[in-house]
Structure formats: structure tokens, C-alpha cells
Design a protein around this motif. Sequence first.
Motif, PDB file in Angstrom:
ATOM      1  N   TRP A 266       0.824  -1.216   0.000  1.00  0.00           N
ATOM      2  CA  TRP A 266       0.000   0.000   0.000  1.00  0.00           C
ATOM      3  C   TRP A 266       0.856   1.263   0.000  1.00  0.00           C
ATOM      4  O   TRP A 266       0.497   2.275  -0.595  1.00  0.00           O
ATOM      5  CB  TRP A 266      -0.981   0.002   1.166  1.00  0.00           C
ATOM      6  CG  TRP A 266      -2.083  -0.978   0.895  1.00  0.00           C
ATOM      7  CD1 TRP A 266      -2.330  -2.144   1.533  1.00  0.00           C
ATOM      8  CD2 TRP A 266      -3.061  -0.872  -0.143  1.00  0.00           C
ATOM      9  NE1 TRP A 266      -3.405  -2.785   0.971  1.00  0.00           N
ATOM     10  CE2 TRP A 266      -3.875  -2.017  -0.059  1.00  0.00           C
ATOM     11  CE3 TRP A 266      -3.330   0.056  -1.132  1.00  0.00           C
ATOM     12  CZ2 TRP A 266      -4.940  -2.253  -0.927  1.00  0.00           C
ATOM     13  CZ3 TRP A 266      -4.395  -0.161  -1.996  1.00  0.00           C
ATOM     14  CH2 TRP A 266      -5.182  -1.312  -1.884  1.00  0.00           C
ATOM     15  N   ASN A 267       1.983   1.208   0.655  1.00  0.00           N
ATOM     16  CA  ASN A 267       2.902   2.347   0.621  1.00  0.00           C
ATOM     17  C   ASN A 267       3.367   2.599  -0.814  1.00  0.00           C
ATOM     18  O   ASN A 267       3.326   3.732  -1.294  1.00  0.00           O
ATOM     19  CB  ASN A 267       4.102   2.080   1.528  1.00  0.00           C
ATOM     20  CG  ASN A 267       5.060   3.255   1.564  1.00  0.00           C
ATOM     21  OD1 ASN A 267       4.706   4.351   1.973  1.00  0.00           O
ATOM     22  ND2 ASN A 267       6.276   3.022   1.091  1.00  0.00           N
ATOM     23  N   ASP A 268       3.779   1.536  -1.499  1.00  0.00           N
ATOM     24  CA  ASP A 268       4.263   1.687  -2.870  1.00  0.00           C
ATOM     25  C   ASP A 268       3.158   2.133  -3.821  1.00  0.00           C
ATOM     26  O   ASP A 268       3.381   2.962  -4.701  1.00  0.00           O
ATOM     27  CB  ASP A 268       4.889   0.385  -3.364  1.00  0.00           C
ATOM     28  CG  ASP A 268       6.221   0.090  -2.706  1.00  0.00           C
ATOM     29  OD1 ASP A 268       6.704   0.947  -1.929  1.00  0.00           O
ATOM     30  OD2 ASP A 268       6.779  -0.993  -2.962  1.00  0.00           O
ATOM     31  N   VAL A 269       1.954   1.602  -3.668  1.00  0.00           N
ATOM     32  CA  VAL A 269       0.845   1.983  -4.541  1.00  0.00           C
ATOM     33  C   VAL A 269       0.458   3.449  -4.320  1.00  0.00           C
ATOM     34  O   VAL A 269       0.291   4.209  -5.282  1.00  0.00           O
ATOM     35  CB  VAL A 269      -0.367   1.049  -4.336  1.00  0.00           C
ATOM     36  CG1 VAL A 269      -1.611   1.598  -5.003  1.00  0.00           C
ATOM     37  CG2 VAL A 269      -0.051  -0.342  -4.875  1.00  0.00           C
ATOM     38  N   LEU A 270       0.330   3.854  -3.076  1.00  0.00           N
ATOM     39  CA  LEU A 270      -0.070   5.241  -2.791  1.00  0.00           C
ATOM     40  C   LEU A 270       1.005   6.250  -3.197  1.00  0.00           C
ATOM     41  O   LEU A 270       0.713   7.275  -3.818  1.00  0.00           O
ATOM     42  CB  LEU A 270      -0.429   5.405  -1.312  1.00  0.00           C
ATOM     43  CG  LEU A 270      -1.699   4.674  -0.871  1.00  0.00           C
ATOM     44  CD1 LEU A 270      -1.881   4.788   0.638  1.00  0.00           C
ATOM     45  CD2 LEU A 270      -2.907   5.213  -1.600  1.00  0.00           C
ATOM     46  N   ILE A 271       2.250   5.947  -2.871  1.00  0.00           N
ATOM     47  CA  ILE A 271       3.339   6.850  -3.244  1.00  0.00           C
ATOM     48  C   ILE A 271       3.527   6.841  -4.765  1.00  0.00           C
ATOM     49  O   ILE A 271       3.729   7.890  -5.388  1.00  0.00           O
ATOM     50  CB  ILE A 271       4.653   6.473  -2.530  1.00  0.00           C
ATOM     51  CG1 ILE A 271       4.495   6.561  -1.012  1.00  0.00           C
ATOM     52  CG2 ILE A 271       5.802   7.354  -3.005  1.00  0.00           C
ATOM     53  CD1 ILE A 271       4.142   7.934  -0.493  1.00  0.00           C
ATOM     54  N   GLY A 272       3.416   5.677  -5.382  1.00  0.00           N
ATOM     55  CA  GLY A 272       3.529   5.580  -6.834  1.00  0.00           C
ATOM     56  C   GLY A 272       2.435   6.371  -7.547  1.00  0.00           C
ATOM     57  O   GLY A 272       2.697   7.080  -8.518  1.00  0.00           O
ATOM     58  N   ALA A 273       1.206   6.253  -7.058  1.00  0.00           N
ATOM     59  CA  ALA A 273       0.102   7.013  -7.665  1.00  0.00           C
ATOM     60  C   ALA A 273       0.312   8.512  -7.495  1.00  0.00           C
ATOM     61  O   ALA A 273       0.050   9.294  -8.417  1.00  0.00           O
ATOM     62  CB  ALA A 273      -1.228   6.583  -7.044  1.00  0.00           C
ATOM     63  N   THR A 274       0.798   8.919  -6.332  1.00  0.00           N
ATOM     64  CA  THR A 274       1.048  10.340  -6.091  1.00  0.00           C
ATOM     65  C   THR A 274       2.165  10.852  -6.992  1.00  0.00           C
ATOM     66  O   THR A 274       2.070  11.944  -7.557  1.00  0.00           O
ATOM     67  CB  THR A 274       1.401  10.584  -4.608  1.00  0.00           C
ATOM     68  OG1 THR A 274       0.352  10.054  -3.790  1.00  0.00           O
ATOM     69  CG2 THR A 274       1.549  12.060  -4.324  1.00  0.00           C
ATOM     70  N   LEU A 275       3.219  10.060  -7.145  1.00  0.00           N
ATOM     71  CA  LEU A 275       4.305  10.452  -8.051  1.00  0.00           C
ATOM     72  C   LEU A 275       3.813  10.543  -9.494  1.00  0.00           C
ATOM     73  O   LEU A 275       4.178  11.465 -10.232  1.00  0.00           O
ATOM     74  CB  LEU A 275       5.479   9.474  -7.962  1.00  0.00           C
ATOM     75  CG  LEU A 275       6.338   9.524  -6.714  1.00  0.00           C
ATOM     76  CD1 LEU A 275       7.376   8.406  -6.733  1.00  0.00           C
ATOM     77  CD2 LEU A 275       7.006  10.874  -6.571  1.00  0.00           C
ATOM     78  N   PHE A 276       2.977   9.600  -9.901  1.00  0.00           N
ATOM     79  CA  PHE A 276       2.446   9.615 -11.259  1.00  0.00           C
ATOM     80  C   PHE A 276       1.600  10.866 -11.504  1.00  0.00           C
ATOM     81  O   PHE A 276       1.764  11.550 -12.518  1.00  0.00           O
ATOM     82  CB  PHE A 276       1.622   8.352 -11.516  1.00  0.00           C
ATOM     83  CG  PHE A 276       1.090   8.278 -12.922  1.00  0.00           C
ATOM     84  CD1 PHE A 276       1.913   7.865 -13.954  1.00  0.00           C
ATOM     85  CD2 PHE A 276      -0.212   8.627 -13.209  1.00  0.00           C
ATOM     86  CE1 PHE A 276       1.440   7.802 -15.256  1.00  0.00           C
ATOM     87  CE2 PHE A 276      -0.693   8.575 -14.502  1.00  0.00           C
ATOM     88  CZ  PHE A 276       0.133   8.166 -15.528  1.00  0.00           C
ATOM     89  N   VAL A 277       0.715  11.172 -10.570  1.00  0.00           N
ATOM     90  CA  VAL A 277      -0.151  12.357 -10.716  1.00  0.00           C
ATOM     91  C   VAL A 277       0.683  13.635 -10.665  1.00  0.00           C
ATOM     92  O   VAL A 277       0.454  14.568 -11.443  1.00  0.00           O
ATOM     93  CB  VAL A 277      -1.250  12.352  -9.629  1.00  0.00           C
ATOM     94  CG1 VAL A 277      -1.990  13.670  -9.578  1.00  0.00           C
ATOM     95  CG2 VAL A 277      -2.225  11.209  -9.885  1.00  0.00           C
TER      96      VAL A 277
END
Length: 172
Positions: free
Chosen positions: A75-86
Motif C-alpha cells: 500500500w505504501n508503494d501503490v499510494l506513493i507511486g500514484a502520487t508520483l504519477f499524478v
Amino acid sequence: MSEYDGTDNPDTPWREDGASEEDNRGDEAMTGRDRTAFSPNPDEDGKWLSAVVGLLGAVLIAVAVVLDPVASQFWNDVLIGATLFVAGAYNYSRRSSEELGSLGVAVLVALLGLWLVASPFLFGGNGGVEAATDLGFWTDVVVGLLAAGLGAYSAIGIRGRRRDATVRDTAV
């Protein structure tokens, strides 16, 4: 100041073309209520930085889905990854429109990168890294270092370009 009555009455304080007869500027040809084109980033500088940040976010999400790490790391990787993508997509969009990137977004990317470097140690077990897979651990560290570096470099560049941007002439 009275409302525009739709006529070319010289007693009317302003005209439809945006030029006022009372200011003696001699700009009767100006239209659009004295708006001028303003492009602080005409070369679209930094667009590739934003694209790389978005790509790092996508890689982080893909690795989290493929490796199936422990729940906290996933969940850390998914949330941080989504934030970086946006964040990368947002600054890419701004820079494609010949605007400066957002300084706040660049700082956020740098801070998220630092968090990614620290997170495998914080979410791990006794030694800090037992709960994370080796590839997941190194992905977080490498993507975190890249994001921190790119975010900091982008923030410094945005700050410098903002300071050096040509000031838009005013109507008065």
C-alpha cells in the motif's frame, strides 16, 4: 464609472475594444481588455523531468503489483507511486502549456522520494528489511533516491526560472 451602453459615445469611459480614450496610451488596436500573452516557459524546460517522475510512479506501482510484497509495503508503494504519477503528469501538463512547473509539487516529489528511501526500514521487521523482498527493497530505495534528486533539481530549477522570468507589462 457607468456601464457600457453599446454605442461609441465619447462620454462613455471605456470602449468595447479594451482601450480607454482617457488614458492616452495610443493603443486603440489592443483588444481583450488589455490582456497580453504571457509565457514564462516558452522552451517547455523541465518537461522531461516531469515525465520521468510520472514514469517512476508507474514503475513503483507495477513492481508492487508484480512482487506482491507484505501489505504495508504494497500500500505504501501503490499510494506513493500514484502520487508520483499524478505529480509528474500535473507538472508535465503545466510545462507543456509553456508555464513553469509547480514548486510545491516538485518539493512534494522530493519529500516522497526521501520517504521511499526510509520506508523499507520503517515497515520492516526486526532488522528493518526482513518484511520487504529484496527487489522490493531496492526498488523503493532506487526510486526514492531518483525521485528525491529529480524533485530537488526540479524545485531549484523552477525557483530560478521564476526569479528570472520576464515580467509582464501592465496596462498602466
